[in-house]
Write an enzyme that holds these catalytic residues in place. Structure first.
Site, PDB file in Angstrom:
ATOM      1  N   TRP A 102       0.829  -1.207   0.000  1.00  0.00           N
ATOM      2  CA  TRP A 102       0.000   0.000   0.000  1.00  0.00           C
ATOM      3  C   TRP A 102       0.860   1.252   0.000  1.00  0.00           C
ATOM      4  O   TRP A 102       0.538   2.235  -0.668  1.00  0.00           O
ATOM      5  CB  TRP A 102      -0.984  -0.005   1.170  1.00  0.00           C
ATOM      6  N   ASP A 172      -1.953   6.623   6.378  1.00  0.00           N
ATOM      7  CA  ASP A 172      -2.986   5.744   5.820  1.00  0.00           C
ATOM      8  C   ASP A 172      -3.366   4.741   6.917  1.00  0.00           C
ATOM      9  O   ASP A 172      -2.664   3.772   7.142  1.00  0.00           O
ATOM     10  CB  ASP A 172      -2.429   5.022   4.589  1.00  0.00           C
ATOM     11  N   LYS A 196     -12.422  -2.128   6.534  1.00  0.00           N
ATOM     12  CA  LYS A 196     -11.699  -2.997   7.457  1.00  0.00           C
ATOM     13  C   LYS A 196     -12.265  -2.872   8.874  1.00  0.00           C
ATOM     14  O   LYS A 196     -12.669  -3.838   9.465  1.00  0.00           O
ATOM     15  CB  LYS A 196     -10.213  -2.668   7.450  1.00  0.00           C
TER      16      LYS A 196
HETATM   17  C1  LIG Z   1      -7.165  -1.881   2.067  1.00  0.00           C
HETATM   18  C2  LIG Z   1      -6.117  -0.834   2.118  1.00  0.00           C
HETATM   19  C3  LIG Z   1      -6.014   0.154   1.122  1.00  0.00           C
HETATM   20  C4  LIG Z   1      -6.912   0.182  -0.097  1.00  0.00           C
HETATM   21  O1  LIG Z   1      -8.127   0.652   0.237  1.00  0.00           O
HETATM   22  P1  LIG Z   1      -9.270   0.934  -0.866  1.00  0.00           P
HETATM   23  O2  LIG Z   1     -10.342   1.520  -0.012  1.00  0.00           O
HETATM   24  O3  LIG Z   1      -9.613  -0.378  -1.479  1.00  0.00           O
HETATM   25  O4  LIG Z   1      -8.719   1.887  -1.848  1.00  0.00           O
HETATM   26  C5  LIG Z   1      -5.048   1.108   1.270  1.00  0.00           C
HETATM   27  N1  LIG Z   1      -4.217   1.122   2.330  1.00  0.00           N
HETATM   28  C6  LIG Z   1      -4.284   0.193   3.315  1.00  0.00           C
HETATM   29  C7  LIG Z   1      -3.346   0.249   4.466  1.00  0.00           C
HETATM   30  C8  LIG Z   1      -5.238  -0.821   3.229  1.00  0.00           C
HETATM   31  O5  LIG Z   1      -5.307  -1.747   4.186  1.00  0.00           O
END
Ligand SMILES: *Cc1c(COP(=O)(O)O)cnc(C)c1O
Length: 360
Positions: A102, A172, A196
């Site tokens: 990511w 993030d 999540k």
């Molecule tokens: C799942 C995830 C993403 C991607 O998220 P989307 O909402 O599908 O764009 C980005 N960063 C992290 C740390 C993630 O776990």
């Protein structure tokens, strides 16, 4: 069929209590005669849902008054572009820490809008640790420093935040938001997709310090500027109404559970059940260096590929689903977000013990 224990990395399992409330309100939300799905986002009923969601999130995360809360669309992946488009303007450069897939995607996107300096990476060991970060490593002229506090795929977690001085820290938090207490005042921007730890995919949370608003590059599309969404209270266009409604229910659920600190304690206990077993097992092995183990995503392997696939198959049949690891790590990964009860982890470990005794 009975509900199973779902260890998916995302979209992940939801609290059953929340699903039941949503089911009860599906056809007639609080005497409106409509479902939340069918409501105008300008209606009083929906505006109350949105403002309650913000109030609850502010309370749960103790968000200071000089931060704005946005409910956007596009997932965390859209934030990979929004962050540089909105902040890179100052000096045209930013610092990134590369701790996995990511982070790499965030770096790739930022490179389109400015100069990216990767200050540290853990790619030498397939991202199974967090690299050491010292203040001197950061460029004092950088517009921001970007980190991924919890690495969903590799199962690593920052056990402390880097000291970036006056450089805004951008995080993030897609897979760790609301799972443990963070001091929001240490961040310039926090962003997270919902699927999540919060609710259904579709709503993306952005928490942004006010002084960072209004710096967007001239090429920034209207929809990708933070300021327009702040000025319109996340209703510049139609927000992801139903996802936001479920997120509000999850925030209420979390508040009833005692809030983030209480949830953090449960999460630490849950993770310990799994890690203690991995450390004592002769067959199963965790893949991450101990001090950087994630509370949310627990990758582990068996000594042979055919054992991994046999375990996943038998676990699925026994009601423990989505345990297959990401292809870049292999083996298994148990994602144990807030909605996973202690019981689910305990039963998984019991099942692993049984598998071990049958296969050694
Ligand atoms: C799942 C995830 C993403 C991607 O998220 P989307 O909402 O599908 O764009 C980005 N960063 C992290 C740390 C993630 O776990």
């Amino acid at each position: 069929m009975a509900r199973v224990f779902n260890f998916s990395a995302g979209p992940a399992m939801m609290p059953e209590e929340v699903l039941k409330i949503a089911a009860g309100e599906m056809l007639d939300y609080q005497n409106t005669g409509t479902s939340v799905m069918e409501m105008s986002h300008r209606s009083n009923a929906f505006i109350a849902i949105a403002s309650d969601a913000e109030k609850l999130l502010r309370e749960l995360m103790d968000i200071p008054a000089n931060y704005k809360v946005l409910f956007l669309q596009g997932g965390a992946s859209t934030q990979f572009a929004m962050v540089p488009l909105n902040l890179m303007g100052e000096n045209g450069k930013a610092d990134y820490v590369n701790t996995g897939m990511w982070s790499k995607k965030a770096i790739g996107e930022a490179k389109k809008y400015g100069k990216v300096n990767v200050v540290a990476t853990s790619d030498d060991k397939n991202f199974n640790y967090i690299p050491a970060l010292k203040k001197e490593m950061f460029d004092p002229q950088a517009a921001y420093v970007h980190i991924t506090p919890n690495n969903t795929i590799f199962g690593t977690r920052f056990n402390s935040l880097p000291d970036t001085g006056d450089i805004p820290l951008v995080a993030d938090m897609s897979s760790c938001i609301l799972s443990e207490a963070y001091d929001v005042s240490k961040f310039g921007i926090i962003y997270a997709g919902a699927q999540k730890n919060i609710g259904p995919a579709g709503v993306t949370i952005v928490i942004i310090r006010e002084d960072l608003l209004g710096r967007e590059l001239p090429i920034t599309p209207t929809m990708l500027g933070y300021k327009v969404h702040v000025e319109n209270e996340s209703m510049y266009n139609t927000p992801p109404c139903y996802s936001l409604y479920i997120a509000k229910l999850v925030f209420e659920w979390l508040k009833n559970k005692g809030g983030v600190k209480a949830m953090q304690k449960i999460n630490e206990d849950k993770a310990a059940i799994l890690y203690n077993f991995l450390d004592s097992s002769k067959l199963f092995k965790g893949t991450v260096e101990k001090e950087f183990r994630s509370l949310m995503n627990v990758p582990f392997v068996l000594p042979a590929e055919d054992l991994n696939s046999a375990f996943i198959k038998q676990a699925t049949a026994a009601g423990f689903i989505n345990l297959k690891g990401h292809r870049s790590v292999g083996g298994m990964r148990a994602s144990i977000y807030n909605a996973m009860p202690v019981e689910g982890v305990q039963k998984l470990v019991d099942f692993m013990k049984k598998f071990e005794s049958e296969n050694s």
